[in-house]
Scaffold this active site. Structure first.
Site, PDB file in Angstrom:
ATOM      1  N   HIS A 113      11.493  34.359  -5.990  1.00 41.91           N
ATOM      2  CA  HIS A 113      12.287  35.355  -5.251  1.00 41.91           C
ATOM      3  C   HIS A 113      11.571  36.703  -5.190  1.00 41.91           C
ATOM      4  O   HIS A 113      10.717  37.024  -6.026  1.00 41.91           O
ATOM      5  CB  HIS A 113      13.655  35.537  -5.916  1.00 41.91           C
ATOM      6  CG  HIS A 113      13.577  36.050  -7.318  1.00 41.91           C
ATOM      7  ND1 HIS A 113      13.407  37.388  -7.622  1.00 41.91           N
ATOM      8  CD2 HIS A 113      13.638  35.405  -8.511  1.00 41.91           C
ATOM      9  CE1 HIS A 113      13.382  37.547  -8.918  1.00 41.91           C
ATOM     10  NE2 HIS A 113      13.501  36.364  -9.493  1.00 41.91           N
ATOM     11  N   ARG A 164      19.421  36.112  -5.734  1.00 43.68           N
ATOM     12  CA  ARG A 164      18.100  36.665  -5.424  1.00 43.68           C
ATOM     13  C   ARG A 164      17.150  35.589  -4.893  1.00 43.68           C
ATOM     14  O   ARG A 164      16.332  35.858  -4.009  1.00 43.68           O
ATOM     15  CB  ARG A 164      17.503  37.371  -6.640  1.00 43.68           C
ATOM     16  CG  ARG A 164      17.360  36.541  -7.902  1.00 43.68           C
ATOM     17  CD  ARG A 164      17.037  37.461  -9.077  1.00 43.68           C
ATOM     18  NE  ARG A 164      16.738  36.766 -10.333  1.00 43.68           N
ATOM     19  CZ  ARG A 164      17.642  36.383 -11.224  1.00 43.68           C
ATOM     20  NH1 ARG A 164      18.941  36.600 -10.974  1.00 43.68           N
ATOM     21  NH2 ARG A 164      17.281  35.793 -12.355  1.00 43.68           N
ATOM     22  N   GLU A 191      16.777  30.727 -13.209  1.00 47.88           N
ATOM     23  CA  GLU A 191      15.813  31.353 -14.109  1.00 47.88           C
ATOM     24  C   GLU A 191      16.088  30.918 -15.550  1.00 47.88           C
ATOM     25  O   GLU A 191      17.198  30.480 -15.882  1.00 47.88           O
ATOM     26  CB  GLU A 191      15.905  32.880 -13.972  1.00 47.88           C
ATOM     27  CG  GLU A 191      15.013  33.696 -14.892  1.00 47.88           C
ATOM     28  CD  GLU A 191      13.530  33.390 -14.736  1.00 47.88           C
ATOM     29  OE1 GLU A 191      13.121  32.280 -15.146  1.00 47.88           O
ATOM     30  OE2 GLU A 191      12.792  34.254 -14.228  1.00 47.88           O
ATOM     31  N   HIS A 286      12.616  30.774  -9.281  1.00 45.57           N
ATOM     32  CA  HIS A 286      12.396  31.877 -10.220  1.00 45.57           C
ATOM     33  C   HIS A 286      11.092  31.680 -10.983  1.00 45.57           C
ATOM     34  O   HIS A 286      10.554  30.572 -11.044  1.00 45.57           O
ATOM     35  CB  HIS A 286      13.569  31.964 -11.191  1.00 45.57           C
ATOM     36  CG  HIS A 286      14.886  32.107 -10.509  1.00 45.57           C
ATOM     37  ND1 HIS A 286      15.515  33.322 -10.309  1.00 45.57           N
ATOM     38  CD2 HIS A 286      15.697  31.168  -9.939  1.00 45.57           C
ATOM     39  CE1 HIS A 286      16.639  33.128  -9.649  1.00 45.57           C
ATOM     40  NE2 HIS A 286      16.776  31.832  -9.412  1.00 45.57           N
TER      41      HIS A 286
END
Length: 361
Positions: A113, A164, A191, A286
């Site tokens: 991202h 994100r 993440e 991520h």
């Protein structure tokens, strides 16, 4: 091109409609259609209304999840092998060879991202659902320009439950004119969970605990940070997208080894079959979920992956053989087999910026 003509697709749709009408009007006949949440059948009127909202040749209406499961995205499901046959009649179907380039390789594109608001503030983020910063939006647009300039296109995007990554991927798809393709969200692409460190400024955490301890938490393979308490305002179980997760799937902290353990089943059960079915795949995720994936793809050791950093919003392009083993690309960024799209100096500076996030003021 062996795909059916528009007339053939219309004829196939007429057959489906007739089947639905027949089934709905015959209570003694077991229905070929069922709801994903109940066993009640759709009336012909409901079926036609649903179909009208998805004009031919909609891949979403009679689409499996990237060839992984016979699941229609919506209330309608077809039983048995009928779904795949109707998909082929109405809109054609992907084959494994569809995804191969002129050299007989599959293409997989990974992108972290763009810069989030907490990236900008240098805070540990993890599973906290922080939005993109304006700089992150610009990074996503830069990524789409790089992909567009080299003629990339995609059939499906995989992403996490966190905005994100989702927004970065959608911005890329929008710029490529691909907002219509399926987007599959999976918490296993989230993440890494940074435990009690989430929300803390990285440099201030170094001042409090020392750089050696923080780097151990941040960059070791199997040492997680202190766990987060469930009464924390950042507890992931309070976020609506994570409320369906079981207690065993909802982490209070993770090390990279834990992230690898959840990403690998996703790769084997979801992503790899999608690639082998001929779909061109974009993964918007991520830093650590992507590190987990490239560790597996490139066979990196625990020590090598701990030293590896992935920059924000710079597409990483892999070429894979028919067994999904990486083929080293020209311009690959060692120790990876994939290559970053972008000026090598810009890529190097971005990677060094990630590595230096806990550096001294």
């Amino acid at each position: 091109d062996l795909r059916p003509s528009a007339m053939a697709r219309c004829l196939a749709m007429a057959i489906v409609t007739a089947m639905a009408t027949l089934v709905a009007s015959s209570p003694s006949c077991p229905s070929a259609f069922s709801s994903s949440s109940s066993t009640s059948s759709l009336s012909s009127k409901e079926f036609l209304s649903l179909r009208a909202s998805s004009p031919l040749p909609s891949s979403a209406f009679l689409s499996s999840r990237a060839g992984v499961a016979d699941e229609v995205r919506g209330p309608l499901r077809l039983r048995g092998g009928m779904l795949e046959r109707l998909k082929e009649m109405i809109g054609g179907s992907k084959t494994a060879d569809d995804g191969l380039d002129e050299n007989g390789h599959y293409t997989l594109v990974l992108v972290r991202h763009g810069e989030s608001q907490w990236n900008k503030e240098n805070r540990f983020t993890g599973w906290v659902d922080v939005p993109l910063a304006e700089t992150g939006v610009e990074e996503a647009k830069r990524a789409s320009n790089s992909l567009k300039s080299e003629g990339f296109s995609f059939d499906i995007m995989f992403t996490s439950f966190l905005q994100r990554a989702i927004k970065t991927g959608l911005l890329i798809l929008e710029d490529l004119g691909l907002l219509w393709i399926p987007v599959d969200k999976d918490w296993r692409l989230n993440e890494r969970h940074y435990g009690a460190l989430q929300g803390l400024n990285k440099k201030e955490t170094v001042e409090k605990h020392g750089s050696e301890q923080v780097n151990l938490w941040r960059r070791s393979y199997d040492t997680p940070p202190p766990p987060m308490s469930p009464d924390s305002p950042y507890w992931a179980g309070n976020q609506p997208q994570h409320k369906s997760l079981s207690a065993k799937d909802l982490p209070s902290t993770e090390c990279l080894k834990d992230t690898v353990a959840r990403v690998m089943p996703w790769w084997k059960d979801v992503c790899a079959p999608a690639i082998k079915s001929g779909r061109r795949v974009l993964v918007a995720a991520h830093g650590n979920s992507l590190r987990a994936l490239v560790k597996y793809l490139d066979g990196l050791s625990d020590e090598e992956i701990c030293a590896l950093n992935i920059p924000t919003a710079i597409p990483l392009v892999y070429k894979l053989d028919k067994n999904l083993k990486p083929v080293k690309a020209e311009g690959a960024y060692a120790p990876l087999s994939g290559r970053y799209l972008g000026d090598p100096e810009m890529v190097r500076n971005a990677i060094e910026g990630v590595a230096n996030q806990t550096g001294k003021k």
